[in-house]
Design a protein around this motif. Structure first.
Motif, PDB file in Angstrom:
ATOM      1  N   ALA A 134       0.834  -1.210   0.000  1.00  0.00           N
ATOM      2  CA  ALA A 134       0.000   0.000   0.000  1.00  0.00           C
ATOM      3  C   ALA A 134       0.866   1.257   0.000  1.00  0.00           C
ATOM      4  O   ALA A 134       0.516   2.259  -0.620  1.00  0.00           O
ATOM      5  N   ASN A 135       1.994   1.203   0.680  1.00  0.00           N
ATOM      6  CA  ASN A 135       2.895   2.348   0.762  1.00  0.00           C
ATOM      7  C   ASN A 135       3.864   2.305  -0.419  1.00  0.00           C
ATOM      8  O   ASN A 135       4.639   1.357  -0.555  1.00  0.00           O
ATOM      9  N   PRO A 136       3.858   3.325  -1.296  1.00  0.00           N
ATOM     10  CA  PRO A 136       4.732   3.290  -2.474  1.00  0.00           C
ATOM     11  C   PRO A 136       6.220   3.238  -2.130  1.00  0.00           C
ATOM     12  O   PRO A 136       7.014   2.755  -2.923  1.00  0.00           O
ATOM     13  N   VAL A 137       6.596   3.685  -0.945  1.00  0.00           N
ATOM     14  CA  VAL A 137       8.006   3.633  -0.532  1.00  0.00           C
ATOM     15  C   VAL A 137       8.495   2.183  -0.478  1.00  0.00           C
ATOM     16  O   VAL A 137       9.670   1.908  -0.696  1.00  0.00           O
ATOM     17  N   GLN A 138       7.595   1.253  -0.249  1.00  0.00           N
ATOM     18  CA  GLN A 138       7.970  -0.156  -0.093  1.00  0.00           C
ATOM     19  C   GLN A 138       7.942  -0.959  -1.405  1.00  0.00           C
ATOM     20  O   GLN A 138       8.378  -2.105  -1.432  1.00  0.00           O
ATOM     21  N   ILE A 139       7.471  -0.353  -2.476  1.00  0.00           N
ATOM     22  CA  ILE A 139       7.280  -1.099  -3.729  1.00  0.00           C
ATOM     23  C   ILE A 139       8.596  -1.629  -4.290  1.00  0.00           C
ATOM     24  O   ILE A 139       8.710  -2.822  -4.598  1.00  0.00           O
ATOM     25  N   ALA A 140       9.602  -0.790  -4.460  1.00  0.00           N
ATOM     26  CA  ALA A 140      10.864  -1.229  -5.077  1.00  0.00           C
ATOM     27  C   ALA A 140      11.528  -2.320  -4.245  1.00  0.00           C
ATOM     28  O   ALA A 140      11.976  -3.339  -4.780  1.00  0.00           O
ATOM     29  N   GLU A 141      11.550  -2.130  -2.941  1.00  0.00           N
ATOM     30  CA  GLU A 141      12.145  -3.129  -2.052  1.00  0.00           C
ATOM     31  C   GLU A 141      11.395  -4.463  -2.156  1.00  0.00           C
ATOM     32  O   GLU A 141      12.004  -5.535  -2.243  1.00  0.00           O
ATOM     33  N   HIS A 142      10.075  -4.383  -2.185  1.00  0.00           N
ATOM     34  CA  HIS A 142       9.239  -5.582  -2.307  1.00  0.00           C
ATOM     35  C   HIS A 142       9.492  -6.285  -3.640  1.00  0.00           C
ATOM     36  O   HIS A 142       9.674  -7.505  -3.689  1.00  0.00           O
ATOM     37  N   ARG A 143       9.497  -5.519  -4.718  1.00  0.00           N
ATOM     38  CA  ARG A 143       9.702  -6.108  -6.048  1.00  0.00           C
ATOM     39  C   ARG A 143      11.082  -6.764  -6.157  1.00  0.00           C
ATOM     40  O   ARG A 143      11.227  -7.827  -6.748  1.00  0.00           O
ATOM     41  N   PHE A 144      12.101  -6.129  -5.581  1.00  0.00           N
ATOM     42  CA  PHE A 144      13.443  -6.717  -5.617  1.00  0.00           C
ATOM     43  C   PHE A 144      13.454  -8.052  -4.875  1.00  0.00           C
ATOM     44  O   PHE A 144      14.001  -9.044  -5.354  1.00  0.00           O
ATOM     45  N   LYS A 145      12.837  -8.084  -3.708  1.00  0.00           N
ATOM     46  CA  LYS A 145      12.786  -9.303  -2.899  1.00  0.00           C
ATOM     47  C   LYS A 145      12.069 -10.428  -3.658  1.00  0.00           C
ATOM     48  O   LYS A 145      12.553 -11.560  -3.732  1.00  0.00           O
ATOM     49  N   VAL A 146      10.927 -10.115  -4.251  1.00  0.00           N
ATOM     50  CA  VAL A 146      10.166 -11.114  -5.017  1.00  0.00           C
ATOM     51  C   VAL A 146      10.976 -11.593  -6.219  1.00  0.00           C
ATOM     52  O   VAL A 146      11.046 -12.791  -6.504  1.00  0.00           O
ATOM     53  N   ASN A 147      11.613 -10.653  -6.921  1.00  0.00           N
ATOM     54  CA  ASN A 147      12.424 -11.029  -8.083  1.00  0.00           C
ATOM     55  C   ASN A 147      13.566 -11.963  -7.682  1.00  0.00           C
ATOM     56  O   ASN A 147      13.836 -12.948  -8.350  1.00  0.00           O
ATOM     57  N   LYS A 198      30.427  -7.826  -5.057  1.00  0.00           N
ATOM     58  CA  LYS A 198      29.555  -8.863  -4.507  1.00  0.00           C
ATOM     59  C   LYS A 198      28.621  -9.390  -5.589  1.00  0.00           C
ATOM     60  O   LYS A 198      28.184  -8.651  -6.461  1.00  0.00           O
ATOM     61  N   LEU A 199      28.309 -10.677  -5.472  1.00  0.00           N
ATOM     62  CA  LEU A 199      27.320 -11.270  -6.372  1.00  0.00           C
ATOM     63  C   LEU A 199      25.918 -10.862  -5.923  1.00  0.00           C
ATOM     64  O   LEU A 199      25.698 -10.614  -4.734  1.00  0.00           O
ATOM     65  N   PRO A 200      24.955 -10.830  -6.842  1.00  0.00           N
ATOM     66  CA  PRO A 200      23.591 -10.452  -6.452  1.00  0.00           C
ATOM     67  C   PRO A 200      22.934 -11.448  -5.505  1.00  0.00           C
ATOM     68  O   PRO A 200      21.953 -11.123  -4.843  1.00  0.00           O
ATOM     69  N   THR A 201      23.476 -12.652  -5.423  1.00  0.00           N
ATOM     70  CA  THR A 201      22.933 -13.655  -4.503  1.00  0.00           C
ATOM     71  C   THR A 201      23.485 -13.491  -3.085  1.00  0.00           C
ATOM     72  O   THR A 201      22.980 -14.125  -2.153  1.00  0.00           O
ATOM     73  N   ASP A 202      24.492 -12.658  -2.925  1.00  0.00           N
ATOM     74  CA  ASP A 202      25.106 -12.421  -1.609  1.00  0.00           C
ATOM     75  C   ASP A 202      24.100 -11.692  -0.710  1.00  0.00           C
ATOM     76  O   ASP A 202      23.609 -10.617  -1.066  1.00  0.00           O
ATOM     77  N   PRO A 203      23.759 -12.255   0.445  1.00  0.00           N
ATOM     78  CA  PRO A 203      22.791 -11.609   1.340  1.00  0.00           C
ATOM     79  C   PRO A 203      23.190 -10.184   1.729  1.00  0.00           C
ATOM     80  O   PRO A 203      22.327  -9.323   1.870  1.00  0.00           O
ATOM     81  N   ASP A 204      24.502  -9.924   1.889  1.00  0.00           N
ATOM     82  CA  ASP A 204      24.950  -8.560   2.214  1.00  0.00           C
ATOM     83  C   ASP A 204      24.619  -7.594   1.087  1.00  0.00           C
ATOM     84  O   ASP A 204      24.154  -6.481   1.325  1.00  0.00           O
ATOM     85  N   PHE A 205      24.871  -8.030  -0.166  1.00  0.00           N
ATOM     86  CA  PHE A 205      24.514  -7.173  -1.298  1.00  0.00           C
ATOM     87  C   PHE A 205      23.020  -6.905  -1.308  1.00  0.00           C
ATOM     88  O   PHE A 205      22.576  -5.768  -1.486  1.00  0.00           O
ATOM     89  N   GLN A 206      22.223  -7.954  -1.134  1.00  0.00           N
ATOM     90  CA  GLN A 206      20.776  -7.791  -1.198  1.00  0.00           C
ATOM     91  C   GLN A 206      20.267  -6.830  -0.131  1.00  0.00           C
ATOM     92  O   GLN A 206      19.397  -5.998  -0.411  1.00  0.00           O
ATOM     93  N   GLU A 207      20.819  -6.913   1.070  1.00  0.00           N
ATOM     94  CA  GLU A 207      20.398  -5.984   2.136  1.00  0.00           C
ATOM     95  C   GLU A 207      20.792  -4.552   1.806  1.00  0.00           C
ATOM     96  O   GLU A 207      20.011  -3.627   1.990  1.00  0.00           O
ATOM     97  N   GLU A 208      22.017  -4.370   1.303  1.00  0.00           N
ATOM     98  CA  GLU A 208      22.470  -3.015   0.929  1.00  0.00           C
ATOM     99  C   GLU A 208      21.604  -2.450  -0.196  1.00  0.00           C
ATOM    100  O   GLU A 208      21.237  -1.276  -0.175  1.00  0.00           O
ATOM    101  N   TRP A 209      21.301  -3.295  -1.183  1.00  0.00           N
ATOM    102  CA  TRP A 209      20.506  -2.826  -2.323  1.00  0.00           C
ATOM    103  C   TRP A 209      19.093  -2.458  -1.878  1.00  0.00           C
ATOM    104  O   TRP A 209      18.534  -1.451  -2.316  1.00  0.00           O
ATOM    105  N   LYS A 210      18.507  -3.261  -0.992  1.00  0.00           N
ATOM    106  CA  LYS A 210      17.160  -2.951  -0.492  1.00  0.00           C
ATOM    107  C   LYS A 210      17.164  -1.629   0.275  1.00  0.00           C
ATOM    108  O   LYS A 210      16.224  -0.841   0.148  1.00  0.00           O
ATOM    109  N   ARG A 211      18.217  -1.377   1.046  1.00  0.00           N
ATOM    110  CA  ARG A 211      18.310  -0.094   1.768  1.00  0.00           C
ATOM    111  C   ARG A 211      18.386   1.074   0.784  1.00  0.00           C
ATOM    112  O   ARG A 211      17.739   2.104   0.973  1.00  0.00           O
TER     113      ARG A 211
END
Length: 198
Positions: free
Chosen positions: A77-90, A172-185
């Motif tokens: 519902a909150n547009p601020v969360q859309i990109a982070e959500h889409r990245f996680k789902v992808n 870092k590889l895109p599968t690296d959890p550290d990369f994913q957390e940094e990218w989501k931030r």
């Protein structure tokens, strides 16, 4: 009964081997012989299950959508969360499909864009969602909903698909959890700027 189960298992093994082959080599580069060998069967047996590479390609594409829950296409519902959500789902659910689309862009395979109508429907639902949020005052008027949808798609797909580039840039590889957390931030921070923290 055992014969039916064996036939189902063989079919699943073929589709799994074909998915790997198409994802790694595209339509033109994929070889029936390799698919059969990786499925643990002969080429002749593979042809008892599938008429040829075109049918196998279409079947692999059709199976990409299996197991996708409703959360795959739902937007926060909150547009601020859309990109982070889409990245996680992808990253967690759609990576195979996304790899498939890259090969499809380079090497179209047989006929027209696979599942074009479904893809258009999903993408236009994202645009409609953004437009609805804009009408509710959650998305600034200055942004075109279609362009925002394209920008979010780019930011949430590119680092996953072009893993070598991601590694060259970030180490870092895109599968690296550290990369994913940094990218989501980063996605959340950019979204807060775009949507005003709403």
């Amino acid at each position: 009964m055992g014969e039916i189960r064996n036939a189902e298992r063989t079919r699943k093994n073929i589709l799994k081997a074909a998915s790997t082959e198409f994802f790694e080599k595209g339509y033109s580069g994929a070889r029936i012989e390799t698919i059969a060998a990786n499925a643990g069967i002969t080429k002749q047996l593979l042809y008892r299950y599938f008429k040829g590479k075109d049918e196998l390609y279409r079947e692999v594409f059709g199976h990409l959508f299996e197991g996708w829950g409703p959360d795959v296409f739902m937007m926060p519902a909150n547009p601020v969360q859309i990109a982070e959500h889409r990245f996680k789902v992808n990253a967690e659910q759609l990576l195979g499909f996304l790899r498939f689309t890259v090969w499809e862009a380079i090497d179209p395979g047989p006929g027209s864009l696979m599942g074009e109508e479904l893809r258009r429907k999903v993408l236009h639902s994202y645009i409609a969602d953004m437009r609805d949020k804009q009408e509710m005052g959650l998305v600034p008027e200055q942004y075109d909903p279609a362009m925002l949808t394209l920008a979010i798609s780019s930011l949430t797909i590119y680092p996953l698909i072009f893993g070598d580039v991601t590694k060259l840039i970030t180490g870092k590889l895109p599968t690296d959890p550290d990369f994913q957390e940094e990218w989501k931030r980063l996605l959340r921070s950019l979204s807060e700027r775009i949507f005003g923290g709403k």
